[in-house]
Enzyme design. Structure first.
Site, PDB file in Angstrom:
ATOM      1  N   ASN A   9       4.915  -0.766  15.674  1.00  0.00           N
ATOM      2  CA  ASN A   9       4.339   0.372  14.956  1.00  0.00           C
ATOM      3  C   ASN A   9       2.887   0.533  15.402  1.00  0.00           C
ATOM      4  O   ASN A   9       2.019  -0.229  14.994  1.00  0.00           O
ATOM      5  CB  ASN A   9       4.423   0.094  13.444  1.00  0.00           C
ATOM      6  CG  ASN A   9       3.736   1.166  12.617  1.00  0.00           C
ATOM      7  OD1 ASN A   9       3.370   2.222  13.128  1.00  0.00           O
ATOM      8  ND2 ASN A   9       3.551   0.890  11.334  1.00  0.00           N
ATOM      9  N   LYS A  11       0.892   2.869  14.674  1.00  0.00           N
ATOM     10  CA  LYS A  11       0.048   3.555  13.679  1.00  0.00           C
ATOM     11  C   LYS A  11      -0.778   4.634  14.380  1.00  0.00           C
ATOM     12  O   LYS A  11      -0.275   5.281  15.288  1.00  0.00           O
ATOM     13  CB  LYS A  11      -0.812   2.532  12.925  1.00  0.00           C
ATOM     14  CG  LYS A  11       0.055   1.388  12.379  1.00  0.00           C
ATOM     15  CD  LYS A  11      -0.657   0.487  11.435  1.00  0.00           C
ATOM     16  CE  LYS A  11       0.310  -0.610  10.985  1.00  0.00           C
ATOM     17  NZ  LYS A  11      -0.249  -1.504   9.984  1.00  0.00           N
ATOM     18  N   HIS A  95       6.479   3.494   4.782  1.00  0.00           N
ATOM     19  CA  HIS A  95       5.520   2.444   5.131  1.00  0.00           C
ATOM     20  C   HIS A  95       4.446   2.362   4.043  1.00  0.00           C
ATOM     21  O   HIS A  95       4.066   3.382   3.463  1.00  0.00           O
ATOM     22  CB  HIS A  95       4.894   2.753   6.496  1.00  0.00           C
ATOM     23  CG  HIS A  95       4.070   1.614   7.006  1.00  0.00           C
ATOM     24  ND1 HIS A  95       2.785   1.381   6.573  1.00  0.00           N
ATOM     25  CD2 HIS A  95       4.356   0.620   7.879  1.00  0.00           C
ATOM     26  CE1 HIS A  95       2.317   0.288   7.163  1.00  0.00           C
ATOM     27  NE2 HIS A  95       3.250  -0.189   7.969  1.00  0.00           N
ATOM     28  N   GLU A  97       1.360   2.104   4.115  1.00  0.00           N
ATOM     29  CA  GLU A  97       0.180   2.968   4.309  1.00  0.00           C
ATOM     30  C   GLU A  97       0.485   4.407   3.909  1.00  0.00           C
ATOM     31  O   GLU A  97      -0.390   5.128   3.436  1.00  0.00           O
ATOM     32  CB  GLU A  97      -0.305   2.865   5.766  1.00  0.00           C
ATOM     33  CG  GLU A  97      -1.022   1.538   6.003  1.00  0.00           C
ATOM     34  CD  GLU A  97      -0.855   0.954   7.392  1.00  0.00           C
ATOM     35  OE1 GLU A  97      -0.523   1.698   8.336  1.00  0.00           O
ATOM     36  OE2 GLU A  97      -1.046  -0.273   7.536  1.00  0.00           O
ATOM     37  N   GLU A 167       7.750  -5.730   4.091  1.00  0.00           N
ATOM     38  CA  GLU A 167       6.363  -5.849   4.525  1.00  0.00           C
ATOM     39  C   GLU A 167       5.459  -6.054   3.312  1.00  0.00           C
ATOM     40  O   GLU A 167       5.029  -5.081   2.679  1.00  0.00           O
ATOM     41  CB  GLU A 167       5.928  -4.584   5.264  1.00  0.00           C
ATOM     42  CG  GLU A 167       6.740  -4.304   6.506  1.00  0.00           C
ATOM     43  CD  GLU A 167       5.933  -3.458   7.488  1.00  0.00           C
ATOM     44  OE1 GLU A 167       5.684  -3.959   8.587  1.00  0.00           O
ATOM     45  OE2 GLU A 167       5.549  -2.341   7.153  1.00  0.00           O
ATOM     46  N   GLY A 173      -1.967  -6.348   8.481  1.00  0.00           N
ATOM     47  CA  GLY A 173      -3.272  -6.182   9.112  1.00  0.00           C
ATOM     48  C   GLY A 173      -4.326  -7.161   8.609  1.00  0.00           C
ATOM     49  O   GLY A 173      -5.507  -6.988   8.879  1.00  0.00           O
ATOM     50  N   SER A 213       1.342  -8.983   9.902  1.00  0.00           N
ATOM     51  CA  SER A 213       0.649  -9.957  10.756  1.00  0.00           C
ATOM     52  C   SER A 213       1.600 -10.817  11.588  1.00  0.00           C
ATOM     53  O   SER A 213       1.365 -12.018  11.773  1.00  0.00           O
ATOM     54  CB  SER A 213      -0.300 -10.826   9.922  1.00  0.00           C
ATOM     55  OG  SER A 213      -1.307 -10.019   9.320  1.00  0.00           O
TER      56      SER A 213
HETATM   57  P1  PGA Z   1       0.454  -5.664  11.236  1.00  0.00           P
HETATM   58  O1  PGA Z   1       1.168  -4.343  10.693  1.00  0.00           O
HETATM   59  O2  PGA Z   1       1.422  -6.346  12.162  1.00  0.00           O
HETATM   60  O3  PGA Z   1      -0.782  -5.190  11.941  1.00  0.00           O
HETATM   61  O4  PGA Z   1       0.147  -6.520  10.038  1.00  0.00           O
HETATM   62  C1  PGA Z   1       2.533  -4.342  10.361  1.00  0.00           C
HETATM   63  C2  PGA Z   1       2.958  -2.995   9.847  1.00  0.00           C
HETATM   64  O5  PGA Z   1       2.200  -2.354   9.113  1.00  0.00           O
HETATM   65  O6  PGA Z   1       4.061  -2.516  10.160  1.00  0.00           O
END
Ligand code: PGA
Length: 252
Positions: A9, A11, A95, A97, A167, A173, A213
């Site tokens: 992803n 983003k 997601h 976010e 998640e 992140g 992460s």
């Molecule tokens: P990340 O993001 O691996 O940077 O923690 C995962 C995601 O939001 O899908």
């Protein structure tokens, strides 16, 4: 046997030049990988060019979001037929976010999911608890609500096409990956819920990916867990070398 699925992803990252440079390096790097599904979720504006670039490789493309209506006066939105027509096959839905910054709810997740299934695209539904919910011992109830409301009205046939990404919001992140044991505990719970919603045969066939992460250092141990069938990777998918290592995780 559930086939592993590894999603990258991106983003809101990379310009077109960077996206194309990544695609040519990554395509070479993963040629011949035939024991896992690989999906890149770039910003939607690059889908057409990246789908072209990945032709003849094991890499599919997907969008990070879309709208449930087919067409009309919905300024700024994209529909299922639009993203299909430029080569996307997967769609991320819900997601964290999107939930946090763009008012996504379980109800809108459900509408998107139904539109995606109707269009024959493959949905990856994201669920996960926030830190304060985990600390208040609400992890299972939050996820149960996200799944029950998000999946409301889905048929068994629809459910077969689903991938669920767990998640935990506190792990996204932040560098704080859930330990394999914590991730497995929640994946096991999700598996139980899916079994009760759709019957054991279908519940056991649905792929569950972990996200938050994920790195080339922790992927092997995560994938060794019984109900972890894949990963949704943000930061570590932005570099083709690190994402290649994740895609080529070592089976234990
Ligand atoms: P990340 O993001 O691996 O940077 O923690 C995962 C995601 O939001 O899908």
């Amino acid at each position: 046997m559930r086939r592993p699925i590894l999603g990258g992803n991106w983003k809101m990252n990379k310009d077109l030049g960077q996206a194309l440079a990544y695609a040519s390096a990554f395509k070479e790097a993963v040629l011949g990988v035939d024991d896992a599904d690989i999906v890149i979720f770039p910003p939607s504006v690059y889908i057409e060019k990246l789908s072209e670039a990945f032709k003849g490789s094991p890499v599919a493309t997907g969008v990070q979001n879309l709208f449930w209506e087919e067409k009309g006066a919905f300024t700024g939105e994209l529909s299922t037929s639009m993203v299909k027509s430029v080569g996307a096959t997967y769609v991320l839905i819900g997601h964290s976010e999107r939930r946090q910054y763009f008012s996504e709810t379980n109800e809108t997740v459900n509408k998107r999911l139904k539109a995606v299934l109707k269009a024959g695209l493959i949905p990856m539904l994201c669920v996960g608890e926030r830190l304060e919910e985990r600390e208040a011992n609400e992890t299972f109830s939050v996820i149960e609500k996200q799944l029950k409301e998000g999946l409301a009205g889905l048929s068994k046939d629809d459910a077969k096409k689903l991938t669920v990404a767990y998640e935990p919001v506190w792990a996204i992140g932040t560098g704080k990956t859930a330990t394999p044991a914590i991730a497995q505990e929640v994946h096991g719970h999700i598996r139980g819920l899916l079994n009760s919603l759709f019957g054991k045969e279908i519940g056991e066939s649905i792929r569950l990916a972990y996200g938050g992460s994920v790195t080339q250092e922790n992927i092997d141990n995560l994938m060794a867990e019984k109900d972890i069938d894949g990963a949704l990777v943000g930061g570590a998918s932005l570099d083709p070398v690190s994402f290649e290592r994740i895609v080529r995780f070592r089976r234990k």
